[in-house]
Design an enzyme around this catalytic site. Structure first.
Site, PDB file in Angstrom:
ATOM      1  N   SER A  77       0.829  -1.213   0.000  1.00 39.94           N
ATOM      2  CA  SER A  77       0.000   0.000   0.000  1.00 39.94           C
ATOM      3  C   SER A  77       0.862   1.261   0.000  1.00 39.94           C
ATOM      4  O   SER A  77       2.012   1.256   0.438  1.00 39.94           O
ATOM      5  CB  SER A  77      -0.907   0.032   1.236  1.00 39.94           C
ATOM      6  OG  SER A  77      -1.668  -1.137   1.328  1.00 39.94           O
TER       7      SER A  77
HETATM    8  N1  SAH Z   1      -0.312  -4.961   4.017  1.00 38.76           N
HETATM    9  C1  SAH Z   1       0.369  -5.301   2.803  1.00 38.76           C
HETATM   10  C2  SAH Z   1      -0.457  -4.964   1.592  1.00 38.76           C
HETATM   11  C3  SAH Z   1      -0.870  -6.185   0.984  1.00 38.76           C
HETATM   12  S1  SAH Z   1      -1.967  -6.139  -0.386  1.00 38.76           S
HETATM   13  C4  SAH Z   1       1.744  -4.685   2.714  1.00 38.76           C
HETATM   14  O1  SAH Z   1       2.093  -3.852   3.580  1.00 38.76           O
HETATM   15  O2  SAH Z   1       2.502  -5.054   1.834  1.00 38.76           O
HETATM   16  C5  SAH Z   1      -3.179  -7.299   0.196  1.00 38.76           C
HETATM   17  C6  SAH Z   1      -2.700  -8.676   0.518  1.00 38.76           C
HETATM   18  O3  SAH Z   1      -3.849  -9.431   0.899  1.00 38.76           O
HETATM   19  C7  SAH Z   1      -2.085  -9.428  -0.664  1.00 38.76           C
HETATM   20  O4  SAH Z   1      -0.829  -9.903  -0.280  1.00 38.76           O
HETATM   21  C8  SAH Z   1      -3.059 -10.576  -0.925  1.00 38.76           C
HETATM   22  O5  SAH Z   1      -2.412 -11.753  -1.354  1.00 38.76           O
HETATM   23  C9  SAH Z   1      -3.677 -10.749   0.457  1.00 38.76           C
HETATM   24  N2  SAH Z   1      -4.983 -11.437   0.467  1.00 38.76           N
HETATM   25  C10 SAH Z   1      -5.984 -11.414  -0.461  1.00 38.76           C
HETATM   26  N3  SAH Z   1      -7.007 -12.214  -0.075  1.00 38.76           N
HETATM   27  C11 SAH Z   1      -6.645 -12.751   1.124  1.00 38.76           C
HETATM   28  C12 SAH Z   1      -7.272 -13.656   2.021  1.00 38.76           C
HETATM   29  N4  SAH Z   1      -8.473 -14.176   1.790  1.00 38.76           N
HETATM   30  N5  SAH Z   1      -6.615 -13.986   3.153  1.00 38.76           N
HETATM   31  C13 SAH Z   1      -5.381 -13.468   3.447  1.00 38.76           C
HETATM   32  N6  SAH Z   1      -4.738 -12.597   2.629  1.00 38.76           N
HETATM   33  C14 SAH Z   1      -5.357 -12.235   1.486  1.00 38.76           C
END
Ligand code: SAH
Length: 202
Positions: free
Chosen positions: A52
């Site tokens: 993000s």
């Molecule tokens: N907080 C993260 C941003 C990640 S983007 C950072 O600082 O880098 C969102 C993340 O959610 C992705 O890695 C994606 O794979 C994950 N995601 C999507 N659906 C999910 C689910 N059902 N359970 C766990 N993670 C999930």
């Protein structure tokens, strides 16, 4: 990054600003994205996912009102950056990621950085982490179509949850668990990757 993108836009918590200054964002970004590490935007981290925008990380963290004694559940570990920022501020962070490669990469980086207060699980965040519940705070960084009930159930009385909700039009919501039930506050329109229901073990 912190003064021009975050402080200038109104994030005031000194603890949050300090954590944002301390955690080196470039360590969480793959080699081909290094030039964009401190830009005012999300950055691809592989597997179709993004880390993000710095302001969004700071803003969501501040809205959680993190306390040193808190146990926090994070859904969507991704790069592990938001996890590390939280780990600077609270007692323990339990984080769930559904893409195995990202979970493994985040685990390696967070171990290298010597965080001892993070536990990471590969799984579908819609279920939360029942064995580790309840939590003082919950932060969701992928957007569910609607608020998953399991996450509400795992929030302690008095707890706060921040979550982007919606399929096409997403709204960042703050849920406050009060004695009179859960109060929901719409904060702002946002754009997060969708929260999916399957594990990705490729
Ligand atoms: N907080 C993260 C941003 C990640 S983007 C950072 O600082 O880098 C969102 C993340 O959610 C992705 O890695 C994606 O794979 C994950 N995601 C999507 N659906 C999910 C689910 N059902 N359970 C766990 N993670 C999930």
């Amino acid at each position: 990054m912190v003064s021009s993108q975050i402080e200038a836009r109104g994030v005031r918590s000194q603890r949050v600003l300090e954590a944002m200054r301390k955690v080196e964002r470039h360590r969480f970004i793959p080699p081909d994205g290094q030039a964009f590490a401190y830009r005012d935007s999300p950055v691809p981290i592989g597997q179709g996912q993004t880390i993000s925008q710095p302001y969004i990380v700071a803003c969501m963290t501040e809205m959680l009102e993190p306390q040193p004694s808190d146990r926090v559940l994070e859904i969507g570990t991704g790069s592990g950056y938001q996890t590390a920022v939280l780990a600077e501020l609270v007692a323990e962070v339990c984080t769930v990621e559904n893409v195995e490669r990202l979970a493994n990469r985040a685990k390696t980086i967070l171990n290298q950085m010597d965080y001892k207060n993070i536990c990471l699980s590969l799984g579908d965040g819609h279920q939360g982490w029942p064995e580790a519940a309840p939590f003082d705070k919950v932060i969701v960084t992928a957007a569910p179509a609607k608020l998953p009930k399991a996450l509400l159930d795992q929030l302690k009385p008095g707890g706060r949850m921040i979550v982007p909700v919606g399929r096409w039009r997403q709204e960042l919501m703050l849920i406050h668990h009060t004695p009179d039930g859960c109060q929901r506050e719409r904060l702002m329109p946002v754009r997060f990757v969708p929260m999916v229901r399957r594990l990705n073990l490729d």
